[in-house]
Design a protein around this motif. Sequence first.
Motif, PDB file in Angstrom:
ATOM      1  N   GLU A  57      15.071   2.771  12.673  1.00 33.37           N
ATOM      2  CA  GLU A  57      16.655   2.616  12.404  1.00 33.37           C
ATOM      3  C   GLU A  57      16.908   1.398  11.538  1.00 33.37           C
ATOM      4  O   GLU A  57      16.106   0.695  11.116  1.00 33.37           O
ATOM      5  CB  GLU A  57      17.015   2.823  13.727  1.00 33.37           C
ATOM      6  CG  GLU A  57      16.733   3.885  14.554  1.00 33.37           C
ATOM      7  CD  GLU A  57      17.473   4.046  15.766  1.00 33.37           C
ATOM      8  OE1 GLU A  57      18.178   5.148  15.853  1.00 33.37           O
ATOM      9  OE2 GLU A  57      17.131   3.353  16.731  1.00 33.37           O
ATOM     10  N   SER A  58      18.060   1.248  11.178  1.00 32.72           N
ATOM     11  CA  SER A  58      18.579   0.055  10.566  1.00 32.72           C
ATOM     12  C   SER A  58      18.313  -1.192  11.155  1.00 32.72           C
ATOM     13  O   SER A  58      18.315  -1.226  12.527  1.00 32.72           O
ATOM     14  CB  SER A  58      20.102   0.145  10.145  1.00 32.72           C
ATOM     15  OG  SER A  58      20.904   0.687  11.221  1.00 32.72           O
ATOM     16  N   GLY A  59      17.656  -2.088  10.361  1.00 30.64           N
ATOM     17  CA  GLY A  59      17.118  -3.422  10.946  1.00 30.64           C
ATOM     18  C   GLY A  59      15.731  -3.532  11.540  1.00 30.64           C
ATOM     19  O   GLY A  59      15.328  -4.284  12.082  1.00 30.64           O
ATOM     20  N   SER A  60      15.106  -2.320  11.254  1.00 30.46           N
ATOM     21  CA  SER A  60      13.593  -2.325  11.772  1.00 30.46           C
ATOM     22  C   SER A  60      12.728  -2.974  10.736  1.00 30.46           C
ATOM     23  O   SER A  60      11.655  -3.112  11.219  1.00 30.46           O
ATOM     24  CB  SER A  60      13.291  -0.668  11.916  1.00 30.46           C
ATOM     25  OG  SER A  60      13.233  -0.056  10.632  1.00 30.46           O
ATOM     26  N   GLY A  61      13.275  -3.289   9.736  1.00 29.08           N
ATOM     27  CA  GLY A  61      12.258  -4.136   8.960  1.00 29.08           C
ATOM     28  C   GLY A  61      11.710  -3.201   7.637  1.00 29.08           C
ATOM     29  O   GLY A  61      10.882  -3.788   6.919  1.00 29.08           O
ATOM     30  N   LYS A  62      11.778  -2.044   7.742  1.00 30.84           N
ATOM     31  CA  LYS A  62      11.417  -1.218   6.781  1.00 30.84           C
ATOM     32  C   LYS A  62      11.287  -1.443   5.332  1.00 30.84           C
ATOM     33  O   LYS A  62      10.291  -1.542   4.360  1.00 30.84           O
ATOM     34  CB  LYS A  62      11.294   0.343   7.428  1.00 30.84           C
ATOM     35  CG  LYS A  62      12.914   0.863   7.069  1.00 30.84           C
ATOM     36  CD  LYS A  62      12.998   2.095   7.568  1.00 30.84           C
ATOM     37  CE  LYS A  62      14.419   2.693   7.350  1.00 30.84           C
ATOM     38  NZ  LYS A  62      15.494   2.060   8.080  1.00 30.84           N
ATOM     39  N   SER A  63      12.719  -1.906   5.200  1.00 30.02           N
ATOM     40  CA  SER A  63      12.952  -2.252   3.608  1.00 30.02           C
ATOM     41  C   SER A  63      12.373  -3.641   3.366  1.00 30.02           C
ATOM     42  O   SER A  63      11.863  -3.799   2.058  1.00 30.02           O
ATOM     43  CB  SER A  63      14.357  -2.150   3.328  1.00 30.02           C
ATOM     44  OG  SER A  63      14.735  -0.687   3.305  1.00 30.02           O
ATOM     45  N   THR A  64      12.630  -4.294   4.195  1.00 34.07           N
ATOM     46  CA  THR A  64      11.838  -5.801   3.873  1.00 34.07           C
ATOM     47  C   THR A  64      10.247  -5.667   3.555  1.00 34.07           C
ATOM     48  O   THR A  64       9.928  -6.407   2.840  1.00 34.07           O
ATOM     49  CB  THR A  64      12.307  -6.736   5.080  1.00 34.07           C
ATOM     50  OG1 THR A  64      13.497  -6.626   5.337  1.00 34.07           O
ATOM     51  CG2 THR A  64      11.799  -8.214   4.716  1.00 34.07           C
ATOM     52  N   LEU A  65       9.745  -4.835   4.355  1.00 26.84           N
ATOM     53  CA  LEU A  65       8.307  -4.564   4.130  1.00 26.84           C
ATOM     54  C   LEU A  65       8.048  -4.052   2.884  1.00 26.84           C
ATOM     55  O   LEU A  65       6.955  -4.798   2.117  1.00 26.84           O
ATOM     56  CB  LEU A  65       7.647  -3.652   5.135  1.00 26.84           C
ATOM     57  CG  LEU A  65       6.303  -3.243   4.936  1.00 26.84           C
ATOM     58  CD1 LEU A  65       5.400  -4.275   5.332  1.00 26.84           C
ATOM     59  CD2 LEU A  65       5.818  -2.222   6.032  1.00 26.84           C
ATOM     60  N   ALA A  66       8.785  -3.207   2.346  1.00 28.38           N
ATOM     61  CA  ALA A  66       8.588  -2.742   0.773  1.00 28.38           C
ATOM     62  C   ALA A  66       8.968  -3.627  -0.168  1.00 28.38           C
ATOM     63  O   ALA A  66       8.088  -3.971  -0.940  1.00 28.38           O
ATOM     64  CB  ALA A  66       9.580  -1.476   0.716  1.00 28.38           C
ATOM     65  N   LYS A  67       9.852  -4.692   0.301  1.00 27.79           N
ATOM     66  CA  LYS A  67      10.138  -5.679  -0.941  1.00 27.79           C
ATOM     67  C   LYS A  67       9.229  -6.838  -0.849  1.00 27.79           C
ATOM     68  O   LYS A  67       8.977  -7.463  -1.888  1.00 27.79           O
ATOM     69  CB  LYS A  67      11.638  -6.365  -0.420  1.00 27.79           C
ATOM     70  CG  LYS A  67      12.764  -5.347  -0.731  1.00 27.79           C
ATOM     71  CD  LYS A  67      14.117  -6.201  -0.522  1.00 27.79           C
ATOM     72  CE  LYS A  67      15.513  -5.034  -0.559  1.00 27.79           C
ATOM     73  NZ  LYS A  67      16.443  -5.310   0.245  1.00 27.79           N
ATOM     74  N   THR A  68       8.572  -7.281   0.264  1.00 24.05           N
ATOM     75  CA  THR A  68       7.505  -7.965   0.237  1.00 24.05           C
ATOM     76  C   THR A  68       6.169  -7.466  -0.456  1.00 24.05           C
ATOM     77  O   THR A  68       5.629  -8.378  -1.112  1.00 24.05           O
ATOM     78  CB  THR A  68       7.198  -8.353   1.637  1.00 24.05           C
ATOM     79  OG1 THR A  68       6.662  -7.284   2.217  1.00 24.05           O
ATOM     80  CG2 THR A  68       8.157  -9.210   2.428  1.00 24.05           C
ATOM     81  N   LEU A  69       6.091  -6.346  -0.468  1.00 24.86           N
ATOM     82  CA  LEU A  69       4.897  -5.657  -1.295  1.00 24.86           C
ATOM     83  C   LEU A  69       5.003  -5.928  -2.914  1.00 24.86           C
ATOM     84  O   LEU A  69       4.305  -5.834  -3.601  1.00 24.86           O
ATOM     85  CB  LEU A  69       4.962  -4.105  -1.187  1.00 24.86           C
ATOM     86  CG  LEU A  69       4.324  -3.794   0.417  1.00 24.86           C
ATOM     87  CD1 LEU A  69       4.153  -2.226   0.440  1.00 24.86           C
ATOM     88  CD2 LEU A  69       2.931  -4.476   0.480  1.00 24.86           C
ATOM     89  N   LEU A  70       6.428  -5.717  -3.185  1.00 22.10           N
ATOM     90  CA  LEU A  70       6.791  -5.886  -4.865  1.00 22.10           C
ATOM     91  C   LEU A  70       7.243  -7.366  -5.070  1.00 22.10           C
ATOM     92  O   LEU A  70       7.395  -7.621  -5.940  1.00 22.10           O
ATOM     93  CB  LEU A  70       7.972  -5.053  -5.097  1.00 22.10           C
ATOM     94  CG  LEU A  70       7.652  -3.489  -4.984  1.00 22.10           C
ATOM     95  CD1 LEU A  70       9.041  -2.861  -5.094  1.00 22.10           C
ATOM     96  CD2 LEU A  70       6.974  -3.209  -6.286  1.00 22.10           C
ATOM     97  N   ARG A  71       6.905  -8.154  -3.934  1.00 25.99           N
ATOM     98  CA  ARG A  71       7.324  -9.591  -4.318  1.00 25.99           C
ATOM     99  C   ARG A  71       8.783  -9.818  -4.576  1.00 25.99           C
ATOM    100  O   ARG A  71       9.256 -10.904  -5.285  1.00 25.99           O
ATOM    101  CB  ARG A  71       6.476 -10.367  -5.173  1.00 25.99           C
ATOM    102  CG  ARG A  71       4.827 -10.449  -4.754  1.00 25.99           C
ATOM    103  CD  ARG A  71       4.757 -11.793  -3.975  1.00 25.99           C
ATOM    104  NE  ARG A  71       4.633 -12.942  -4.705  1.00 25.99           N
ATOM    105  CZ  ARG A  71       3.519 -13.388  -5.486  1.00 25.99           C
ATOM    106  NH1 ARG A  71       2.452 -12.711  -5.216  1.00 25.99           N
ATOM    107  NH2 ARG A  71       3.742 -14.591  -6.147  1.00 25.99           N
ATOM    108  N   LEU A  72       9.698  -9.070  -4.023  1.00 22.63           N
ATOM    109  CA  LEU A  72      11.066  -8.957  -4.387  1.00 22.63           C
ATOM    110  C   LEU A  72      11.425 -10.024  -3.252  1.00 22.63           C
ATOM    111  O   LEU A  72      12.374 -10.775  -3.385  1.00 22.63           O
ATOM    112  CB  LEU A  72      11.953  -7.743  -4.113  1.00 22.63           C
ATOM    113  CG  LEU A  72      11.384  -6.640  -5.252  1.00 22.63           C
ATOM    114  CD1 LEU A  72      12.258  -5.523  -4.967  1.00 22.63           C
ATOM    115  CD2 LEU A  72      11.814  -7.290  -6.671  1.00 22.63           C
ATOM    116  N   GLU A  73      10.499 -10.041  -2.077  1.00 22.61           N
ATOM    117  CA  GLU A  73      10.898 -11.213  -1.231  1.00 22.61           C
ATOM    118  C   GLU A  73       9.240 -11.831  -0.821  1.00 22.61           C
ATOM    119  O   GLU A  73       8.421 -10.969  -1.098  1.00 22.61           O
ATOM    120  CB  GLU A  73      11.105 -10.706   0.156  1.00 22.61           C
ATOM    121  CG  GLU A  73      12.826  -9.884   0.446  1.00 22.61           C
ATOM    122  CD  GLU A  73      13.599 -11.083   0.301  1.00 22.61           C
ATOM    123  OE1 GLU A  73      13.405 -12.378   0.348  1.00 22.61           O
ATOM    124  OE2 GLU A  73      14.998 -10.493   0.352  1.00 22.61           O
TER     125      GLU A  73
END
Lengths: 304, 543
Positions: free
Chosen positions: B310-326
């Motif tokens: 659900e929203s806030g579960s961290g799923k998008s953040t996980l993807a962003k760290t893979l691409l080093r966007l974070e």
Amino acid sequence: MKKFLWKRAVASAISLICLIILVFFLSRLTGDPTDLFLPETATQEARDNYRRVHGLDQPLVSQFFRYVTDLVQLNFGESVRRAEPAIDPVLRGFAWTLQLATVTMALVTLAAITLGSLAAFHVGGFFDRVATFFSLMGASAPDFWIAIIAIVVFSVGLGWLPTSGTGSVWHWIMPVAVLFIRPFGLILQVVRGSMITALNSAYVKTARAKGVENRPIIFVHALRNALLPVITVIGDQTAAILNGAVIVETIFGFPGVGKLMIDSILQRDFNVILAAIMVTAFAIFILNIMIDLLYAVLDPRIRY
Amino acid sequence: MADHLIEVRNLSVDFHTAQGTVHAVRNVSWHLDKGETLAILGESGSGKSVSASAIMNLIDMPPGEITSGKVLFDGRDLLEMSSSERRKINGSRIAMIFQDPLSHLNPVYTVGWQIAEIMTAHGMPAEKARTRTLELMKRVKIPDAENKIDSYPHQFSGGQRQRLMIAMALALKPDILIADEPTTALDVTVQAQVLSLLEELQEETGMGMLLITHDLGVVAEAADRVVVMNSGEIVETGTANEVYHTPKHPYTKKLISAVPGTGKMTDPLATGIEPILQINGLTKHFGGFVAVDDASLTVLPGETVAIVGESGSGKSTLAKTLLRLEDASSGSALYLGRDLVTMPSDELFALRRDIQMVFQDPTQSLNPRMSVFQIISEAFEIHPDILPKPQWKNRVRELLELVGLEASHMHRHPHQFSGGQRQRIAIARALAMEPKLIICDEAVSALDVSIQAQVIDLLVKLQEELDVSYLFIAHDLPLVRDFAHRVVVMQGGKIVEQGPVAQIFDDPQEDYTKGLMAAGLSPDPEIQADRRRARAELLETTI
């Protein structure tokens, strides 16, 4: 909040220091005040004496350090032209300019917000046409020209208004009116654009679905949201007048800080120039803080 | 003819735009009775919201124009009334709630003030309105209502905001509630809560409810009757059961067959292959907040791994760290043995070719000022070793054809395409790099159901042809069920469960996963009715 104010104060102090350095050395480029102050026939001895009294015989760098040391003790030095501390005429002039800016911007804000909001409510309607006319005029009319034409028509031709000074309400009408035009046109445009966005927003749709009347929809629901970009521009424009409405003050003989600065530059009265710049810079710092705080008042999502 | 609570007769609405006149709805007729829920079902652009806007006087005229029709309420035609008469009806007799409650609440006023305003606008004294506001907030189960009454919309969660909208709409006990996509922006578990709250309140007050939605699951859960709309016209009406089980119109049939979650589940890939991506103990902090907490998972070549949550579960953040966007705080992500987390930037630049991303909203992720050719060939410009310039045009043509567009489309700009076509362009852009792994972040969430199905089919086809792997981030479970090989369930930054798709869907182990599965809505009204009964029984036995 405290941290925010500190950060802002430090940042402003740094820019102020750079400004002092820049203005101190730049103003020296205009030449030596001795040549202007003493008659052409003055003896070399008199000239040397004058330079020594005002510290102008010292190397530039030591003049600067002496100036800064005095400044830290809030001593802005003496005016070379007037027998008084440099800060005194500056504060007198600034008081006039502040009044001029406050009166002008209060009228501008009231008029621009009312007309801009009405224009946005009915795009292409009567108020929108009026608004477009005024903002075009504000953007294109040169203020020195309007000021001169106003004097020619209302003072010389019709004899209704005095040409210069600050004696009565009548004296204020022309300077305020001329200063009004440009910020009014600009802010009107920003209000109109910002209000069009706000009136098309989803929360306005909700308000209409709730059965709220048009006036509170415009002036309660939409306006407060639309004001954020507007107060930025109001701040900028107020700062522009505080910085010295040089042309308007000069043409109308208005004893403000702008006119004082021009006179002091022509007279090479360095201490007055520097004091004037610091006072206005401090005023603009306070103004910016006020705008930031106003943001937080208007929008609960903004917290420092 | 019997008198209905509200009846729309032969309504036609046009919008006059610079591109010409658009017939938003043509000859639409429907009615709603007391205590009944009518759903208007349609995809974007079907005109499903237009009749509601006409009822609420929300159509801007111009550019809108009501060219024919009546809206009969209390024996009078709403469209003939003055705007001040209609204002009196709005909010007090007919109320409306919307999709995306965050943007539909005024951000600069407290929620208490906004709820009270609907009452004061209709003449209730301010003090009484405030007392009633507090009652309403408690009724819609806002915790700590006494203190929250003076909070601002951004201080509530998405589900709470929609409850506040409901409280506002029901303040004056209206005869009709219009709910326009009321749960679309919400998580599945929250959606179920909001729908059952609406149902409860309807039973209490006996109001008629008009439910505008694109979601067959919502229809199955809440509606008595359905009106199906397509390009401005009603194509079918009937009870929710009739329309789902015996659809008559070809459009309805197509819509129902496109609903995900009914197909065969994919078998897991054979084990023993070297993974393309291996994430170990990946963690990401934002200050004191842990967005991703010790996440570990693997992706095999040619595999689709779905991350759901659900929203806030961290799923998008996980993807962003893979691409080093974070930048990740700790842990590693090995791509073919090389760690993405610590890799120096020049190596990362070369590797960016291999890992591409497709974003949720193609309207925002494609530069509106670039032509399709420029958007796709930009990849070749950035990585000159992919292709010499003379061949760019041919390759762009190939890529467009690969994603089901035409070669002639390359000189157009993104705004000239529909949402589904734009997402195809975004996929073609990603494919231009010849990636081995594509991260799809809610890549089909913004699309209509039938378009979603097409884009998913395209992704499956590309995987078969190019052996590309997908990390598919989504909140939509039925979609994942049809598409993924393996599923990773995230909650509050942690991976709570992962496994082959059949295991997660048919035999979930963790309570959170079970709850997530149970909250999902089936498009079949009979199944939903059974689930509702089961829920009610569960409630009774626990009491």
